[in-house]
Design a protein around this motif. Structure first.
Motif, PDB file in Angstrom:
ATOM      1  N   ARG A 388       0.829  -1.217   0.000  1.00  0.00           N
ATOM      2  CA  ARG A 388       0.000   0.000   0.000  1.00  0.00           C
ATOM      3  C   ARG A 388       0.856   1.256   0.000  1.00  0.00           C
ATOM      4  NH1 ARG A 388      -5.223   1.448   0.971  1.00  0.00           N
ATOM      5  NH2 ARG A 388      -5.576   3.553   1.768  1.00  0.00           N
ATOM      6  N   THR A 389       1.911   1.281   0.783  1.00  0.00           N
ATOM      7  CA  THR A 389       2.697   2.502   0.933  1.00  0.00           C
ATOM      8  C   THR A 389       3.751   2.679  -0.158  1.00  0.00           C
ATOM      9  OG1 THR A 389       4.191   1.359   2.478  1.00  0.00           O
ATOM     10  CG2 THR A 389       2.353   2.599   3.421  1.00  0.00           C
ATOM     11  N   GLN A 390       4.009   1.633  -0.972  1.00  0.00           N
ATOM     12  CA  GLN A 390       5.084   1.741  -1.959  1.00  0.00           C
ATOM     13  C   GLN A 390       4.655   1.369  -3.377  1.00  0.00           C
ATOM     14  OE1 GLN A 390       9.023   0.599  -0.807  1.00  0.00           O
ATOM     15  NE2 GLN A 390       8.483   0.331   1.329  1.00  0.00           N
ATOM     16  N   ARG A 391       3.375   1.173  -3.604  1.00  0.00           N
ATOM     17  CA  ARG A 391       2.901   0.603  -4.864  1.00  0.00           C
ATOM     18  C   ARG A 391       3.106   1.492  -6.077  1.00  0.00           C
ATOM     19  NH1 ARG A 391      -3.643   1.279  -3.683  1.00  0.00           N
ATOM     20  NH2 ARG A 391      -3.412   3.181  -2.435  1.00  0.00           N
ATOM     21  N   ASN A 392       3.221   2.805  -5.897  1.00  0.00           N
ATOM     22  CA  ASN A 392       3.293   3.703  -7.051  1.00  0.00           C
ATOM     23  C   ASN A 392       4.713   3.932  -7.566  1.00  0.00           C
ATOM     24  OD1 ASN A 392       0.519   4.021  -6.889  1.00  0.00           O
ATOM     25  ND2 ASN A 392       0.654   5.842  -5.607  1.00  0.00           N
ATOM     26  N   HIS A 393       5.706   3.343  -6.931  1.00  0.00           N
ATOM     27  CA  HIS A 393       7.094   3.617  -7.306  1.00  0.00           C
ATOM     28  C   HIS A 393       7.489   2.845  -8.567  1.00  0.00           C
ATOM     29  CE1 HIS A 393       7.831   5.932  -3.726  1.00  0.00           C
ATOM     30  NE2 HIS A 393       7.407   4.943  -2.966  1.00  0.00           N
ATOM     31  N   PRO A 394       7.870   3.543  -9.629  1.00  0.00           N
ATOM     32  CA  PRO A 394       8.255   2.825 -10.848  1.00  0.00           C
ATOM     33  C   PRO A 394       9.537   2.027 -10.701  1.00  0.00           C
ATOM     34  CG  PRO A 394       8.721   5.178 -11.053  1.00  0.00           C
ATOM     35  CD  PRO A 394       7.934   5.002  -9.796  1.00  0.00           C
ATOM     36  N   SER A 395      10.379   2.370  -9.728  1.00  0.00           N
ATOM     37  CA  SER A 395      11.621   1.627  -9.546  1.00  0.00           C
ATOM     38  C   SER A 395      11.378   0.211  -9.069  1.00  0.00           C
ATOM     39  CB  SER A 395      12.529   2.353  -8.546  1.00  0.00           C
ATOM     40  OG  SER A 395      11.871   2.526  -7.296  1.00  0.00           O
ATOM     41  N   ILE A 396      10.265  -0.029  -8.357  1.00  0.00           N
ATOM     42  CA  ILE A 396       9.995  -1.362  -7.807  1.00  0.00           C
ATOM     43  C   ILE A 396       9.473  -2.267  -8.919  1.00  0.00           C
ATOM     44  CG2 ILE A 396       8.604  -2.688  -6.171  1.00  0.00           C
ATOM     45  CD1 ILE A 396       8.637  -0.285  -4.315  1.00  0.00           C
ATOM     46  N   VAL A 397      10.175  -3.385  -9.127  1.00  0.00           N
ATOM     47  CA  VAL A 397       9.798  -4.309 -10.200  1.00  0.00           C
ATOM     48  C   VAL A 397       9.348  -5.661  -9.672  1.00  0.00           C
ATOM     49  CG1 VAL A 397      11.166  -3.229 -12.016  1.00  0.00           C
ATOM     50  CG2 VAL A 397      12.247  -4.896 -10.491  1.00  0.00           C
ATOM     51  N   THR A 398       9.438  -5.885  -8.367  1.00  0.00           N
ATOM     52  CA  THR A 398       8.920  -7.129  -7.800  1.00  0.00           C
ATOM     53  C   THR A 398       8.689  -6.947  -6.310  1.00  0.00           C
ATOM     54  OG1 THR A 398       9.289  -9.507  -7.561  1.00  0.00           O
ATOM     55  CG2 THR A 398      11.210  -8.105  -7.309  1.00  0.00           C
ATOM     56  N   TRP A 399       7.752  -7.722  -5.793  1.00  0.00           N
ATOM     57  CA  TRP A 399       7.571  -7.866  -4.345  1.00  0.00           C
ATOM     58  C   TRP A 399       8.146  -9.223  -3.980  1.00  0.00           C
ATOM     59  CZ3 TRP A 399       6.419  -3.257  -2.903  1.00  0.00           C
ATOM     60  CH2 TRP A 399       5.504  -2.460  -3.608  1.00  0.00           C
ATOM     61  N   SER A 400       9.193  -9.223  -3.175  1.00  0.00           N
ATOM     62  CA  SER A 400       9.803 -10.484  -2.747  1.00  0.00           C
ATOM     63  C   SER A 400       9.186 -10.912  -1.417  1.00  0.00           C
ATOM     64  CB  SER A 400      11.312 -10.319  -2.595  1.00  0.00           C
ATOM     65  OG  SER A 400      11.896 -11.483  -2.032  1.00  0.00           O
ATOM     66  N   ILE A 401       8.924 -12.209  -1.291  1.00  0.00           N
ATOM     67  CA  ILE A 401       8.231 -12.736  -0.123  1.00  0.00           C
ATOM     68  C   ILE A 401       9.179 -12.921   1.057  1.00  0.00           C
ATOM     69  CG2 ILE A 401       6.869 -14.699   0.705  1.00  0.00           C
ATOM     70  CD1 ILE A 401       5.554 -12.666  -1.318  1.00  0.00           C
ATOM     71  N   GLY A 402      10.478 -12.963   0.820  1.00  0.00           N
ATOM     72  CA  GLY A 402      11.392 -13.112   1.941  1.00  0.00           C
ATOM     73  C   GLY A 402      12.757 -13.579   1.497  1.00  0.00           C
ATOM     74  N   ASN A 403      13.507 -14.090   2.445  1.00  0.00           N
ATOM     75  CA  ASN A 403      14.874 -14.507   2.183  1.00  0.00           C
ATOM     76  C   ASN A 403      15.220 -15.742   3.013  1.00  0.00           C
ATOM     77  OD1 ASN A 403      17.733 -14.037   1.226  1.00  0.00           O
ATOM     78  ND2 ASN A 403      18.055 -13.922   3.429  1.00  0.00           N
ATOM     79  N   GLU A 404      15.610 -16.795   2.326  1.00  0.00           N
ATOM     80  CA  GLU A 404      16.118 -18.013   2.965  1.00  0.00           C
ATOM     81  C   GLU A 404      15.181 -18.534   4.057  1.00  0.00           C
ATOM     82  OE1 GLU A 404      20.223 -17.367   4.035  1.00  0.00           O
ATOM     83  OE2 GLU A 404      20.851 -17.385   1.944  1.00  0.00           O
ATOM     84  N   ALA A 405      13.886 -18.521   3.744  1.00  0.00           N
ATOM     85  CA  ALA A 405      12.917 -19.104   4.673  1.00  0.00           C
ATOM     86  C   ALA A 405      13.051 -20.613   4.748  1.00  0.00           C
ATOM     87  CB  ALA A 405      11.496 -18.720   4.263  1.00  0.00           C
ATOM     88  N   PHE A 406      13.879 -21.205   3.870  1.00  0.00           N
ATOM     89  CA  PHE A 406      14.136 -22.650   3.976  1.00  0.00           C
ATOM     90  C   PHE A 406      14.882 -22.987   5.264  1.00  0.00           C
ATOM     91  CE2 PHE A 406      17.823 -21.051   1.549  1.00  0.00           C
ATOM     92  CZ  PHE A 406      18.867 -21.529   2.323  1.00  0.00           C
ATOM     93  N   PHE A 407      15.464 -21.982   5.934  1.00  0.00           N
ATOM     94  CA  PHE A 407      16.050 -22.234   7.254  1.00  0.00           C
ATOM     95  C   PHE A 407      14.911 -22.378   8.270  1.00  0.00           C
ATOM     96  CE2 PHE A 407      20.126 -20.227   5.689  1.00  0.00           C
ATOM     97  CZ  PHE A 407      20.864 -21.397   5.793  1.00  0.00           C
ATOM     98  N   THR A 408      14.095 -23.354   8.014  1.00  0.00           N
ATOM     99  CA  THR A 408      12.943 -23.706   8.840  1.00  0.00           C
ATOM    100  C   THR A 408      13.098 -25.155   9.281  1.00  0.00           C
ATOM    101  OG1 THR A 408      11.353 -22.124   7.896  1.00  0.00           O
ATOM    102  CG2 THR A 408      10.457 -24.192   8.711  1.00  0.00           C
ATOM    103  N   ALA A 409      12.693 -25.444  10.499  1.00  0.00           N
ATOM    104  CA  ALA A 409      12.772 -26.823  10.986  1.00  0.00           C
ATOM    105  C   ALA A 409      12.068 -27.766  10.012  1.00  0.00           C
ATOM    106  CB  ALA A 409      12.152 -26.913  12.374  1.00  0.00           C
TER     107      ALA A 409
END
Length: 807
Positions: A388-409
């Protein structure tokens, strides 16, 4: 009325601790003076342990009588991580989550004149709140800007304008503006919503007005449409921006207006040809960027963000990954303005190694079923707030869901993957114009869960041509404090630019503070944003600019002191970067590293108050120079003085600009360093700190890649041939005290092998030499030592390895 927005970063009082009941008690005169942005960790020299607990803030907020009856709110752009807000002793809001903006409605709690605002913050690890783990500092504080918002009861909602260009070409672009209108009146209102697109170089474009009846105490989205002929496109080489201003009127009278910037561009991530922007291929080459910085920790100003983006742009890079959480909204604004693509990331994040409850080394996804619903909702809420707060920025080309969430039990890994799939779908529901990425997806099948896969470390060689859009989201090349080496040595085949690979993003732009001992030193510039020599290697590689002459050993005869600006705003949004150099009699900087004492008169502050020490001991001085940022919340001249033992002092004078402050001459009390340090829980003995970590090898046979050796139950590693000297090295990514290594060989080790360890990850020393054995599984115990990597070498023919475990 037309809305007002005022920064309220100045004039705060602060103290460590929870202070139960203080929200209804009179202010304590013994509390300390601070300005926002503020971090619990100031002054911050990268000590890996952090204060974990509460901190409280207090300020008087003046409310004009004419505002009463309007919508009055405080906007917080980032508080880590639980925030409670009270006004005049009354609870008005609570927010959980450390990286996304939010507002607190004060309308019914304030009175005309002075009002008491009390904010209680804690950064206590919470098993039900993301992130549960990660390689970062997690310092508490109101570490981004706070503003007072005042608007009509009939208004455009907070960040209530969404702009898209569903059809875009060089000849024509359609523009759709979704305007969310709020009616707080106790009766329906008939509104007229209109918008104008402004371009300084061209005539304004009007989007035809739309009329709508908004029921009492409700809201509605009004769609406006228009078109631009021959639009000026947004591109890193020419980052053109348009401004759209929307107005809501009732009976011909404007009740509210709000503006947003946007750009016209179109892009595509492909599986076989890379990335395309405005129909042209663009090879992406960039850097990861964390938000914390020398002295100030997480609490950087907008001016410091502007410099960070400029430093990456200066290298010739064209993309920044916001590792690994939503950044200050101003960060994307600067990427828009300066022409840098932005990978905006959610904080579904893991760190690996320990996997213990109670600190940010835990499983990325909860291990207790009771914690799951709140944890999952915390990420859904943050994703909504980020988009909601960043949706209008032309520089943003993807929303990433996270990083290395495979470090899960392992026992809950399927739930972590299901949540990733859900968040991918939610991001596309909230914003159908951008694809969803999964960052750090090189293990356990996370790479297939989004539209784009980001591979870290050895993922660059584990996944060749995966058949869907992908890029290297982390690759390493530098390590350590000080100037370092000039040439960057890439690993895992990153130097090959495959046509199907979208690009590569370096780890990382700047040193950062982390709870992991010994980590955070992979920056092209250090924690104080001083470029290391590798920074100039990249600039030469990408832009063809020769490096400067690097300082040589010598004896300093004088101090040179300078700032990057002559004026500083007093609203907390700006600062001055102060640079100190030690030079010889000819005015040339020399590598004469000494302690530098900085002082400021006139109300200016360093992270520790009016004095700050730069020292070789904490790596804030090297090659005869140091730097730190200074701000002021009081207007007037700011006299900065630098002193070094045995040298004449140097001075410069800057000017702080802003409104006159009452009692500006009173003595201010600056907070001491955080009162206590939290000791992380110990690593359970049964856990391997090498599990799922990156692996390097001398060679690999097809289907037997090195990464298999740190995956429990995975395939085996085998060398490509039988020549002597083959090896396999498992990275621990952070320095650990280790005293045991277990190896499961693919075959009986009937020939010699050697176990080695490296404290810096590169210079290996022998730990154990073995002759022929009879058991496939071997355990080696040894005297404890610090290691960043372990290696198994074969002086004769190599032996396959199924798994390496390090304890």
């Amino acid at each position: 009325m037309i809305r007002e927005q005022r920064y309220v970063n100045d004039g705060w009082k602060f103290d460590f601790g929870e202070h139960p009941g203080a929200e209804t008690a009179p202010p304590d005169p013994q509390w300390y003076d601070v300005g926002l942005p503020h971090s619990f960790e100031q002054p911050d020299y990268r000590a890996y342990r952090i204060y974990v607990g509460h901190g409280c803030y207090r300020r008087t907020l003046d409310v004009e009588e004419s505002w009463l009856g309007s919508w009055i709110a405080l906007e917080f752009l980032g508080v880590f991580q639980v925030c409670e807000v009270f006004v005049n002793g009354r609870s008005v809001g609570r927010h959980e989550g450390g990286y996304t903006p939010f507002t607190v409605d004060l309308s019914d709690a304030v009175t005309a004149g002075p009002n008491d605002v009390f904010v209680r913050v804690d950064n206590i690890w919470n098993p039900r709140l993301a992130p549960r783990g990660g390689d970062y500092s997690f310092a508490g504080g109101v570490y981004r800007d706070v503003s007072l918002l005042v608007a009509d009861r009939v208004r455009i909602d907070w960040h209530g304008i969404g702009v898209t260009t569903p059809e875009a070409s060089r000849e024509r672009a359609t523009v759709t503006a979704a305007i969310e209108v709020v009616n707080d009146e106790p009766h329906p209102v008939d509104v007229s919503v209109a918008a104008v697109i402004a371009d300084p170089a061209r005539a304004a474009t009007t989007l035809p007005a739309v009329r709508r009846t908004i029921p009492a105490r409700s809201r509605a989205v009004v769609e406006l449409e228009g078109a631009l002929t021959n639009p000026l496109l947004w591109h890193p080489d020419h980052p053109h921006l348009y401004d759209l201003t929307a107005t809501v009127s009732v009976d011909g009278q404007a009740r509210d207006t709000q503006s947003t910037a946007f750009g016209v561009r179109w892009f595509e991530f492909t599986a076989d040809r890379g990335f395309f922007l405005n129909g042209e291929h663009l090879d992406l080459h960039g850097a990861n960027v964390h938000q914390n910085r020398g002295g100030w920790g997480d609490a950087g100003t907008r001016a410091s963000i502007r410099r960070d983006v400029a430093m990456i742009k200066e290298l010739g890079m064209n993309i920044i990954r916001g590792s690994h959480y939503p950044h200050h909204p101003y960060f994307a604004e600067e990427c828009d303005r300066q022409g840098v693509l932005f990978w905006s990331e959610l904080h579904f994040w893991g760190i690996g190694g320990e996997d213990v409850e109670g600190y940010w080394f835990a499983s990325a996804y909860p291990v207790r079923e009771a914690d799951e619903p709140e944890f999952e909702e915390s990420l859904r809420r943050a994703l909504r707030e980020m988009i909601r707060t960043q949706r209008n920025h032309p520089s943003i080309v993807t929303w990433s869901i996270g990083n290395e969430a495979f470090f899960t039990a392992d026992r809950v890994i399927d739930k972590a993957k299901a949540l990733t799939v859900e968040l991918v779908a939610l991001s596309k529901e909230l914003d159908p114009t951008r694809p969803a990425a999964v960052g750090g997806a090189q293990r356990k099948g996370f790479d297939v869960l989004g539209d784009i896969a980001g591979y870290n470390g050895d993922g660059a060689e584990l996944y060749h041509d995966p058949g869907f859009p992908s890029l290297v989201t982390e690759y390493h090349g530098v390590m350590g404090n000080g100037p370092g080496e000039y040439e960057v040595k890439w690993e895992h085949g990153v130097e090959v630019d495959y046509p199907w690979r979208v690009g590569k993003i370096f780890w990382c732009g700047f040193h950062y503070k982390t709870v992991a001992p010994g980590a955070g030193l992979q920056g092209l510039a250090d924690y104080f944003r001083r470029p290391k020599r590798a920074y100039y290697w990249y600039r030469e590689l990408l832009r063809g600019i020769a490096p400067p002459a690097f300082p040589q050993p010598g004896t300093a005869a004088a101090i040179q002191l300078r700032a990057d600006t002559e004026t500083i705003p007093t609203d907390g949004t700006g600062d001055a970067r102060i640079e100190v150099e030690l030079v010889n009699a000819h005015g040339v900087r020399v590598a004469d590293d000494r302690v530098i004492e900085l002082t400021v008169e006139g109300g200016g502050v360093f992270p520790s108050g009016p004095r700050f020490t730069l020292s070789p001991e904490d790596h804030s001085v090297w090659d005869g120079a140091g730097a730190i940022e200074m701000r002021s919340y009081l207007p007037g001249p700011q006299r900065i003085r630098a002193e070094v033992e045995g040298l004449p002092p140097a001075e410069i004078v800057l000017t702080a600009t802003g409104p006159i402050v009452a009692n500006a001459d009173r003595e201010r009390r600056w907070p001491p360093p955080a009162p206590s340090l939290f000791e992380p829980p110990s690593v359970p003995r049964f856990m391997s700190v090498a599990a799922y970590r990156p692996v390097k090898t001398s060679s690999t046979a097809p289907g037997h890649l090195g990464g298999s050796a740190t995956e429990p139950g995975g395939a085996s590693w085998r060398a490509a041939g039988d020549a002597p000297g083959e090896w396999i090295a498992a990275s621990l990514e952070f320095p650990y005290r280790i005293d045991r290594v277990e190896i499961d060989f693919a075959d009986v080790p009937d020939r010699p092998w050697t176990l080695e360890a490296a404290e810096d990850g590169r210079a290996f020393a022998v730990v154990h030499r073995a002759e022929a054995g009879r058991e496939r599984s071997v355990r080696v115990d040894f005297e404890p030592r610090t290691a960043l990597a372990v290696r198994v070498s074969f002086p004769e023919r190599p032996i396959g390895i199924e798994e390496i475990r390090v304890h």
